[in-house]
Design a protein around this motif. Sequence first.
Motif, mmCIF file in Angstrom:
data_model
loop_
_atom_site.group_PDB
_atom_site.id
_atom_site.type_symbol
_atom_site.label_atom_id
_atom_site.label_comp_id
_atom_site.label_asym_id
_atom_site.label_seq_id
_atom_site.Cartn_x
_atom_site.Cartn_y
_atom_site.Cartn_z
ATOM 1 N N GLY A 438 35.374 -17.069 -42.031
ATOM 2 C CA GLY A 438 34.642 -15.809 -42.135
ATOM 3 C C GLY A 438 35.119 -14.758 -41.162
ATOM 4 O O GLY A 438 34.781 -13.581 -41.297
ATOM 5 N N ARG A 439 35.923 -15.176 -40.156
ATOM 6 C CA ARG A 439 36.512 -14.280 -39.163
ATOM 7 C C ARG A 439 35.468 -13.438 -38.434
ATOM 8 O O ARG A 439 35.682 -12.284 -38.090
ATOM 9 C CB ARG A 439 37.559 -13.355 -39.815
ATOM 10 C CG ARG A 439 38.824 -14.073 -40.282
ATOM 11 C CD ARG A 439 39.568 -14.710 -39.108
ATOM 12 N NE ARG A 439 40.938 -15.080 -39.439
ATOM 13 C CZ ARG A 439 41.328 -16.257 -39.918
ATOM 14 N NH1 ARG A 439 40.414 -17.187 -40.144
ATOM 15 N NH2 ARG A 439 42.599 -16.509 -40.170
ATOM 16 N N ARG A 440 34.305 -14.033 -38.201
ATOM 17 C CA ARG A 440 33.272 -13.367 -37.423
ATOM 18 C C ARG A 440 32.863 -14.276 -36.280
ATOM 19 O O ARG A 440 32.897 -15.492 -36.397
ATOM 20 C CB ARG A 440 32.053 -13.050 -38.307
ATOM 21 C CG ARG A 440 32.363 -12.062 -39.434
ATOM 22 C CD ARG A 440 31.142 -11.760 -40.258
ATOM 23 N NE ARG A 440 31.446 -10.847 -41.365
ATOM 24 C CZ ARG A 440 30.551 -10.420 -42.260
ATOM 25 N NH1 ARG A 440 29.298 -10.841 -42.179
ATOM 26 N NH2 ARG A 440 30.906 -9.591 -43.220
ATOM 27 N N THR A 441 32.488 -13.649 -35.169
ATOM 28 C CA THR A 441 32.010 -14.424 -34.028
ATOM 29 C C THR A 441 30.842 -13.684 -33.403
ATOM 30 O O THR A 441 30.651 -12.482 -33.632
ATOM 31 C CB THR A 441 33.124 -14.653 -32.998
ATOM 32 O OG1 THR A 441 32.735 -15.666 -32.077
ATOM 33 C CG2 THR A 441 33.443 -13.372 -32.235
ATOM 34 N N SER A 442 30.035 -14.403 -32.643
ATOM 35 C CA SER A 442 28.872 -13.786 -32.021
ATOM 36 C C SER A 442 29.256 -13.183 -30.679
ATOM 37 O O SER A 442 30.094 -13.725 -29.959
ATOM 38 C CB SER A 442 27.764 -14.822 -31.818
ATOM 39 O OG SER A 442 28.151 -15.781 -30.847
ATOM 40 N N PRO A 443 28.661 -12.045 -30.309
ATOM 41 C CA PRO A 443 28.933 -11.453 -28.988
ATOM 42 C C PRO A 443 28.620 -12.428 -27.855
ATOM 43 O O PRO A 443 29.334 -12.462 -26.845
ATOM 44 C CB PRO A 443 28.012 -10.229 -28.952
ATOM 45 C CG PRO A 443 27.762 -9.891 -30.387
ATOM 46 C CD PRO A 443 27.753 -11.198 -31.117
ATOM 47 N N GLU A 444 27.565 -13.225 -28.007
ATOM 48 C CA GLU A 444 27.193 -14.209 -26.988
ATOM 49 C C GLU A 444 28.315 -15.209 -26.761
ATOM 50 O O GLU A 444 28.676 -15.524 -25.617
ATOM 51 C CB GLU A 444 25.919 -14.935 -27.421
ATOM 52 C CG GLU A 444 25.480 -16.033 -26.475
ATOM 53 C CD GLU A 444 24.332 -16.846 -27.041
ATOM 54 O OE1 GLU A 444 24.011 -17.903 -26.456
ATOM 55 O OE2 GLU A 444 23.754 -16.446 -28.077
ATOM 56 N N LEU A 445 28.909 -15.696 -27.854
ATOM 57 C CA LEU A 445 29.985 -16.673 -27.730
ATOM 58 C C LEU A 445 31.243 -16.033 -27.160
ATOM 59 O O LEU A 445 31.918 -16.618 -26.301
ATOM 60 C CB LEU A 445 30.282 -17.303 -29.090
ATOM 61 C CG LEU A 445 31.449 -18.284 -29.130
ATOM 62 C CD1 LEU A 445 31.246 -19.418 -28.136
ATOM 63 C CD2 LEU A 445 31.631 -18.827 -30.544
ATOM 64 N N ALA A 446 31.582 -14.825 -27.620
ATOM 65 C CA ALA A 446 32.777 -14.141 -27.109
ATOM 66 C C ALA A 446 32.692 -13.959 -25.597
ATOM 67 O O ALA A 446 33.676 -14.184 -24.871
ATOM 68 C CB ALA A 446 32.950 -12.798 -27.814
ATOM 69 N N ALA A 447 31.521 -13.596 -25.103
ATOM 70 C CA ALA A 447 31.343 -13.421 -23.660
ATOM 71 C C ALA A 447 31.465 -14.757 -22.933
ATOM 72 O O ALA A 447 32.066 -14.840 -21.855
ATOM 73 C CB ALA A 447 29.978 -12.790 -23.387
ATOM 74 N N ALA A 448 30.920 -15.813 -23.524
ATOM 75 C CA ALA A 448 30.975 -17.128 -22.888
ATOM 76 C C ALA A 448 32.404 -17.642 -22.800
ATOM 77 O O ALA A 448 32.797 -18.251 -21.794
ATOM 78 C CB ALA A 448 30.105 -18.115 -23.671
ATOM 79 N N VAL A 449 33.207 -17.394 -23.830
ATOM 80 C CA VAL A 449 34.601 -17.852 -23.821
ATOM 81 C C VAL A 449 35.410 -17.068 -22.793
ATOM 82 O O VAL A 449 36.288 -17.628 -22.121
ATOM 83 C CB VAL A 449 35.224 -17.739 -25.237
ATOM 84 C CG1 VAL A 449 36.715 -18.054 -25.187
ATOM 85 C CG2 VAL A 449 34.515 -18.681 -26.197
ATOM 86 N N ARG A 450 35.132 -15.787 -22.642
ATOM 87 C CA ARG A 450 35.809 -15.003 -21.596
ATOM 88 C C ARG A 450 35.510 -15.592 -20.219
ATOM 89 O O ARG A 450 36.394 -15.667 -19.355
ATOM 90 C CB ARG A 450 35.368 -13.537 -21.657
ATOM 91 C CG ARG A 450 36.016 -12.736 -22.768
ATOM 92 C CD ARG A 450 35.836 -11.241 -22.561
ATOM 93 N NE ARG A 450 34.434 -10.846 -22.635
ATOM 94 C CZ ARG A 450 33.797 -10.513 -23.749
ATOM 95 N NH1 ARG A 450 34.449 -10.528 -24.904
ATOM 96 N NH2 ARG A 450 32.522 -10.151 -23.725
ATOM 97 N N THR A 451 34.297 -16.036 -20.031
ATOM 98 C CA THR A 451 33.939 -16.652 -18.752
ATOM 99 C C THR A 451 34.692 -17.963 -18.551
ATOM 100 O O THR A 451 35.121 -18.283 -17.433
ATOM 101 C CB THR A 451 32.424 -16.892 -18.681
ATOM 102 O OG1 THR A 451 31.734 -15.650 -18.871
ATOM 103 C CG2 THR A 451 32.018 -17.465 -17.334
#
Length: 513
Positions: A438-451
Amino acid sequence: MSTALSEPSRRSFLGLGLATGSSLLLAAACGSGGMAGSGGTTPDTLKWGWDLPTSWDPVTSSAGWDVHALSLVYAGLTKHDGQGNPVPAVAESWKYSDEGSRVTFRLRSGLKFSDGTPLDATAVKKSIERGRDAPKSLIAAQLVDIKSVSAPDATTVVLDLRAPNYQIPSLFAGKTGMVVNPAAFERDPAGLATKPAGAGPYTLTSYVENSQATLERNPAYWDAANVKAANFQLFPLPDAATVIAGLQSGRYNVAQIPGSQVAAAKAAGLEVQVIPSLVVAVLDVNVTKPPFDDPNAVLALKFAVDRAALLKTQQFGIGEVSYQPFPKGYVGYDPQLEGVYAHDPAKARELLAASRYGTGAPVTITASSSGTLAQQLQAQLQAVGFKPTIETIPEAEATQIIYIQHSKALFVDAFAGRDSTAQAFQVLFGTEGLMNPGRRTSPELAAAVRTVTRTPLEDPKYPQVVQAATAAAVRTMPNVFLFTTPRILAHTKSVSALPKDTVVQRFEGVTVA
């Protein structure tokens, strides 16, 4: 790259029955220690029934599963220990700058490729740059954070990064960090597909595509003292009905077996090791396709699946029910997620009824195998009100159909893990992630992966950071994880115990009597 259920991890547990009586009789007649069918190899030979790689070039290899075979002929800057942590290999140490935007690797001195040419900092620099920049590189996505590579002296490699990224040592423990001999790719890059040029524990001496690879011990390997078997033969995955016969006849002395064969292998006098792996069965869900463009339908799917029943039927109970992409014992495993979507048919029916598609919502289960997993899922979904059908597509076309065209709503798959946790999150859940149709991700997850990428691996808080990202992924993304798939390896008593390596199966220290 995903390991779709058409890869060895899938073939090991889908649609495989018990060995036929005739196969076992043949095995008994051959005896347990003979060399029949071994091709005249010397006794000091490991003969592994496993799989051959899609390419012997780690830059163009198209399956995550290839890392096991490629690790025989290539050495990485680092390697994984038994728990999946990066430890020294070609590089004896590494150090980050204070802000995390530069990492310096110190190489062991005097290293050579298997052809005798020096494996020095310049060779490593060229190998990394090729992985990042080559037009057909399939590891380029993992190297985008590398702004520049320099080799100030023969044993020093410096990577300047576009942003802090503490995952580099983990990435370099797999295909991404395998050092390819520049003398080979500067002369004939296409030739690497069948003629690897590395500095691993073994050197390929002959290769028959789809049939057999023959290797011999590489005395120039940095850890050659721990490579005990002088010769190695690699074969495609054996047929389930004949694998025990192949082990008893001597065609193999180590082989992957399905869960259905464990009892028969033990009865035949073989040693069986169940080794935890990163492979987990998963349903890839496309949230742009009905009915899963409705969040209630996604949740209904998660509660509809009886994972314990799937595990019992598909793997004879070998493995564990899973709600997340990492196995127990791995740094990313979050114990708080156990049972988060435990089988609850009543809740699934309620959620489906609340969706805009309601009870009777049609859904197509797409699979690249005619095995029984899709059929069992069909019955489970039907029991809660979905109207499921099964569609089988050619496994050779699965990547194109599922992950390039994004044309299917639900795909039966397996995830083979990745060299770093951040890479695993990107592949499964990123907006460009291969296994995120689906090529979509949640903002919460994107921030967690950056961390995750910005937290040093040795930071005491690192496990908490990774587990927080895992929790965000499981709770906000549609993927439905089913069960873990351990590596089930049977071997003759002439072969010593195999290392219990979670990420890559290695053979250092293994002897053949």
